[in-house]
Design a protein around this motif. Structure first.
Motif, short mmCIF file in Angstrom:
data_model
loop_
_atom_site.label_atom_id
_atom_site.label_comp_id
_atom_site.label_asym_id
_atom_site.label_seq_id
_atom_site.Cartn_x
_atom_site.Cartn_y
_atom_site.Cartn_z
N ALA A 360 -70.94 2.22 -16.97
CA ALA A 360 -70.08 1.12 -16.49
C ALA A 360 -68.81 1.07 -17.33
CB ALA A 360 -70.83 -0.21 -16.58
N PRO A 361 -67.69 0.70 -16.74
CA PRO A 361 -66.44 0.61 -17.52
C PRO A 361 -66.56 -0.41 -18.64
CG PRO A 361 -66.00 0.51 -15.16
CD PRO A 361 -67.48 0.38 -15.32
N GLN A 362 -65.92 -0.12 -19.75
CA GLN A 362 -65.93 -1.05 -20.88
C GLN A 362 -65.02 -2.25 -20.61
OE1 GLN A 362 -67.87 -0.79 -23.71
NE2 GLN A 362 -68.84 0.84 -22.50
N VAL A 363 -63.94 -2.02 -19.88
CA VAL A 363 -62.98 -3.09 -19.59
C VAL A 363 -63.39 -3.79 -18.30
CG1 VAL A 363 -60.56 -3.62 -19.09
CG2 VAL A 363 -61.14 -1.81 -20.74
N ARG A 364 -63.49 -5.11 -18.36
CA ARG A 364 -63.86 -5.91 -17.19
C ARG A 364 -62.62 -6.61 -16.64
NH1 ARG A 364 -69.52 -6.61 -16.88
NH2 ARG A 364 -70.41 -4.82 -17.97
N HIS A 365 -62.64 -6.86 -15.34
CA HIS A 365 -61.51 -7.50 -14.66
C HIS A 365 -61.65 -9.02 -14.60
CE1 HIS A 365 -59.83 -3.69 -13.05
NE2 HIS A 365 -61.09 -3.30 -13.04
N SER A 366 -62.86 -9.52 -14.85
CA SER A 366 -63.12 -10.94 -14.66
C SER A 366 -64.00 -11.47 -15.78
CB SER A 366 -63.80 -11.17 -13.30
OG SER A 366 -64.30 -12.47 -13.20
N ASP A 367 -63.90 -12.76 -16.03
CA ASP A 367 -64.77 -13.40 -17.02
C ASP A 367 -66.10 -13.83 -16.41
OD1 ASP A 367 -62.87 -13.13 -19.01
OD2 ASP A 367 -61.91 -15.05 -18.55
N HIS A 368 -66.23 -13.72 -15.09
CA HIS A 368 -67.46 -14.14 -14.43
C HIS A 368 -68.58 -13.15 -14.73
CE1 HIS A 368 -64.67 -16.69 -12.27
NE2 HIS A 368 -65.68 -17.29 -11.66
N ARG A 369 -69.74 -13.65 -15.13
CA ARG A 369 -70.92 -12.83 -15.35
C ARG A 369 -72.05 -13.42 -14.51
NH1 ARG A 369 -67.43 -10.35 -16.96
NH2 ARG A 369 -67.06 -9.39 -19.00
N LEU A 370 -72.48 -12.68 -13.51
CA LEU A 370 -73.47 -13.19 -12.56
C LEU A 370 -74.90 -12.89 -12.99
CD1 LEU A 370 -71.64 -12.37 -9.23
CD2 LEU A 370 -71.55 -14.43 -10.62
N TRP A 371 -75.03 -12.13 -14.06
CA TRP A 371 -76.35 -11.91 -14.65
C TRP A 371 -76.18 -11.53 -16.12
CZ3 TRP A 371 -75.93 -8.33 -10.17
CH2 TRP A 371 -75.21 -7.19 -10.48
N LEU A 517 -58.60 -14.23 -3.40
CA LEU A 517 -59.03 -12.90 -3.00
C LEU A 517 -59.05 -11.96 -4.20
CD1 LEU A 517 -59.80 -10.79 -0.89
CD2 LEU A 517 -57.36 -10.50 -0.40
N GLN A 518 -58.04 -12.06 -5.05
CA GLN A 518 -57.99 -11.21 -6.24
C GLN A 518 -59.21 -11.45 -7.12
OE1 GLN A 518 -55.27 -8.86 -7.54
NE2 GLN A 518 -57.29 -8.36 -8.39
N GLN A 519 -59.56 -12.72 -7.30
CA GLN A 519 -60.73 -13.04 -8.13
C GLN A 519 -62.01 -12.47 -7.51
OE1 GLN A 519 -62.40 -17.13 -8.33
NE2 GLN A 519 -62.00 -16.96 -10.54
N ALA A 520 -62.13 -12.61 -6.19
CA ALA A 520 -63.34 -12.12 -5.52
C ALA A 520 -63.48 -10.61 -5.66
CB ALA A 520 -63.32 -12.53 -4.05
N VAL A 521 -62.38 -9.89 -5.52
CA VAL A 521 -62.41 -8.43 -5.65
C VAL A 521 -62.69 -8.02 -7.09
CG1 VAL A 521 -61.02 -6.33 -5.46
CG2 VAL A 521 -60.97 -8.03 -3.63
N ASP A 522 -62.13 -8.76 -8.05
CA ASP A 522 -62.40 -8.45 -9.46
C ASP A 522 -63.88 -8.66 -9.81
OD1 ASP A 522 -59.78 -7.75 -9.90
OD2 ASP A 522 -59.21 -9.65 -10.83
N VAL A 523 -64.46 -9.74 -9.30
CA VAL A 523 -65.88 -9.99 -9.54
C VAL A 523 -66.72 -8.88 -8.90
CG1 VAL A 523 -67.81 -11.54 -9.05
CG2 VAL A 523 -65.61 -12.48 -9.81
N LEU A 524 -66.35 -8.47 -7.68
CA LEU A 524 -67.08 -7.38 -7.03
C LEU A 524 -66.99 -6.10 -7.86
CD1 LEU A 524 -68.56 -6.06 -4.64
CD2 LEU A 524 -66.32 -5.69 -3.58
N THR A 525 -65.81 -5.81 -8.36
CA THR A 525 -65.62 -4.59 -9.15
C THR A 525 -66.53 -4.59 -10.38
OG1 THR A 525 -63.31 -4.44 -8.43
CG2 THR A 525 -63.92 -3.21 -10.40
N ASP A 526 -66.49 -5.67 -11.15
CA ASP A 526 -67.31 -5.73 -12.36
C ASP A 526 -68.80 -5.69 -12.04
OD1 ASP A 526 -64.97 -5.91 -13.77
OD2 ASP A 526 -65.07 -8.08 -14.06
N THR A 527 -69.20 -6.43 -11.02
CA THR A 527 -70.62 -6.53 -10.68
C THR A 527 -71.16 -5.22 -10.14
OG1 THR A 527 -70.26 -8.87 -10.14
CG2 THR A 527 -72.29 -7.87 -9.35
N LEU A 528 -70.43 -4.63 -9.20
CA LEU A 528 -70.91 -3.42 -8.57
C LEU A 528 -70.99 -2.25 -9.55
CD1 LEU A 528 -71.76 -1.92 -5.98
CD2 LEU A 528 -69.36 -1.41 -5.59
N LEU A 529 -69.92 -2.04 -10.33
CA LEU A 529 -69.92 -0.91 -11.25
C LEU A 529 -71.00 -1.06 -12.32
CD1 LEU A 529 -66.11 -0.20 -11.66
CD2 LEU A 529 -67.76 0.90 -10.14
#
Length: 553
Positions: A360-371, A517-529
């Motif tokens: 997983a990338p070390q750099v995250r796009h969002s501060d949201h952590r869903l788990w 929309l930007q926030q939603a895509v950033d959360v998807l990026t961090d979560t999925l990867l």
């Protein structure tokens, strides 16, 4: 050298097996997923073991979004020309211009007659095809005045209404082998579609028929380049060469490139139902052939912006090198485009998997952590000294390949966001693209792996989409906490993807809500990867050890 300059097409010739209709649909979808341009089906309406080709194509037009569809070839004696013309035009309109008309004069006359068709001599069948092509073109000419009138010896149309017109200039591709029919192709058709296996001399047997097509075109005052040359091919992908199209992908690249440059063939349709062969054909052979042909065409055209300094050659090691100057990339057997190059699995067992999970990338796009990633269970270690067969080593690699496909789709989503921001596409258009992606169609209840790959596996083994995870649970109780966690994360990812869709809907109603929309895509990026990396770290090795189903390895 005869190269007519057409854009290259690569497709599949699938068996329309009525015993396994769901697998036929899965294969066609897989052809689209791996990047083929075209999927085709034989047409034998008298054969009860086959699905009706026209019904199948209509279903697939709704089940796919990009790939083109054609009969290979449609049986004219059992397809009335006016109805056929309107059927093709209608499906072309409904599919957004994705239908081509492969047409044959007829064969197996006993079966045709038994099913209500007229038995024709070879000469009569050529005349009937000529009349039918005229009728089809007249029906499609919706902007002309008056009705369609063709008073032929086999088809008589007296004032039929014209239309509808197709969504795009549908190609009429004729299967032909005899001189009179080949000249007809040159005179009236848009393409010639033979099967290589029916040519007595193999590839060398293309020269004579090609000349007859050109002769027919010249006699009608047409440029022979107006007629596309396609070819049904078959073969095997093997480690060492044993004959034409019987060897490694690099050999296929050389041989198909020669057919383009020497015989003007611009469409290659692989007769295969095996997903692995279709994937190699689509993702290793097709891109390299396109690269070589483009380089050769640029070199032949002389210096200029498009071809300046471009070269292409076959390296001594069998890799195809394309581009300009030293250090150009070598196109090898490296899995789907965009993924990391992976070692080709060689014969014999080995203690290493030759598959590296993607971190997983070390750099995250969002501060949201869903788990909480620190609470993820860890898979039991592999047994020391375990020997993995080539089949086992490939199994683990397939998971990474499918994840690479999902990572590419994620990149497309981020690119879409940029296009929305710049006003290149609307939020509604972006939503339409999202809805067609694997990410959106997958409900994630059984994970990215099953959703994208189980369709491939079921083509061989008839597994349902929920077979792999239960199999791993039974095979190794130590994996149960890992599988439980993966399935929990799948549910979360499903909601995250839905959140991107909701953000697009919100943006349609209020263009100022781009930040959401930007926030939603950033959360998807961090979560999925993060999830894909964890899934690879956890089950690449177990899949190699236990396979996809009991007793596979």
């Amino acid at each position: 050298m005869t190269d007519y300059g057409h854009e290259l097409l690569f497709g599949a010739f699938l068996t329309p097996d009525a015993r396994q209709p769901e697998q036929v649909v899965a294969r066609a979808r897989f052809c689209e997923q791996v990047g083929l341009d075209l999927v085709t089906f034989q047409d034998h309406p008298y054969q009860p073991g086959f699905l009706d080709t026209w019904t199948l194509m209509s279903y697939l037009a709704a089940a796919t979004s990009r790939i083109r569809l054609a009969g290979n070839v449609l049986n004219l004696p059992l397809r009335q020309p006016v109805v056929l013309a309107r059927s093709v035009a209608s499906l072309d309109l409904l599919s957004g211009g994705r239908v081509e008309l492969g047409l044959g004069a007829g064969a197996f006359w006993d079966a045709i007659e038994a099913n209500g068709g007229r038995r024709l001599t070879p000469g009569q069948s050529v005349d009937a095809l000529d009349e039918a092509i005229r009728i089809v073109r007249e029906v499609w000419a919706a902007d002309r005045r008056g009705g369609v009138r063709v008073d032929g010896g086999h088809y008589r149309v007296v004032g039929a209404k014209r239309g509808p017109a197709p969504a795009h200039p549908v190609g009429i591709w004729v299967g032909a082998y005899k001189p009179r029919l080949l000249r007809l192709v040159g005179r009236t058709a848009d393409g010639w579609l033979p099967s290589l296996s029916y040519l007595p001399q193999g590839p060398a047997g293309l020269a004579g028929p090609t000349a007859l097509v050109d002769e027919g075109a010249a006699a009608a005052g047409r440029d022979p380049a107006e007629v596309r040359r396609l070819l049904n091919v078959s073969g095997r992908f093997t480690r060492t060469g044993a004959g034409f199209l019987d060897g490694p992908p690099q050999q296929w690249v050389r041989e198909l490139t020669d057919l383009v440059l020497a015989h003007g063939t611009s469409g290659f349709i692989l007769g295969a139902d095996d997903p692995a062969s279709l994937q190699v054909f689509a993702q290793e052979v097709a891109p390299a052939v396109r690269e070589l042909v483009a380089a050769e065409r640029s070199a032949t055209a002389g210096p200029g912006p498009a071809g300046s300094g471009s070269t292409a050659r076959v390296d001594p090691d069998g890799g195809v090198r394309a581009g300009s100057g030293a250090g150009s990339p070598v196109v090898r057997s490296a899995g789907p485009a965009g993924g990391q190059a992976r070692e080709v699995v060689r014969a014999g067992g080995a203690t290493g998997l030759a598959v590296t999970p993607t971190p997983a990338p070390q750099v995250r796009h969002s501060d949201h952590r869903l788990w909480d990633e620190s609470t993820r269970p860890v898979a039991p270690p592999a047994p020391a000294g375990h020997v993995y067969s080539p089949q086992a080593r490939a199994a683990g690699g397939h998971l990474v390949d499918v994840h690479d496909h999902l990572r590419r789709e994620l990149g497309e989503i981020r690119d879409l966001l940029d296009q929305v921001r710049r006003g290149v596409v609307s939020a509604g258009e972006a939503r339409g693209v999202l809805n067609r992606m694997t990410l959106r169609q997958n409900n994630w209840t059984l994970g990215a792996y099953c959703a994208a790959y189980c369709t491939l596996v079921t083509q061989h083994h008839g597994l349902e989409d929920d077979a792999i995870f239960p199999h791993l649970r039974r095979a190794d109780p130590g994996l149960v906490p890992v599988i439980d966690r993966l399935e929990q994360e799948h549910v979360v990812i499903h909601e995250v993807v839905e959140g991107v869709d909701r953000a697009l809907v919100a943006l349609i109603g209020d263009p100022a809500r781009l930040a959401g929309l930007q926030q939603a895509v950033d959360v998807l990026t961090d979560t999925l990867l993060s999830h894909l990396a964890y899934e690879e770290q956890s089950i690449v090795e177990p899949l190699a050890r236990y396979g996809f189903y009991p007793g596979q390895l």
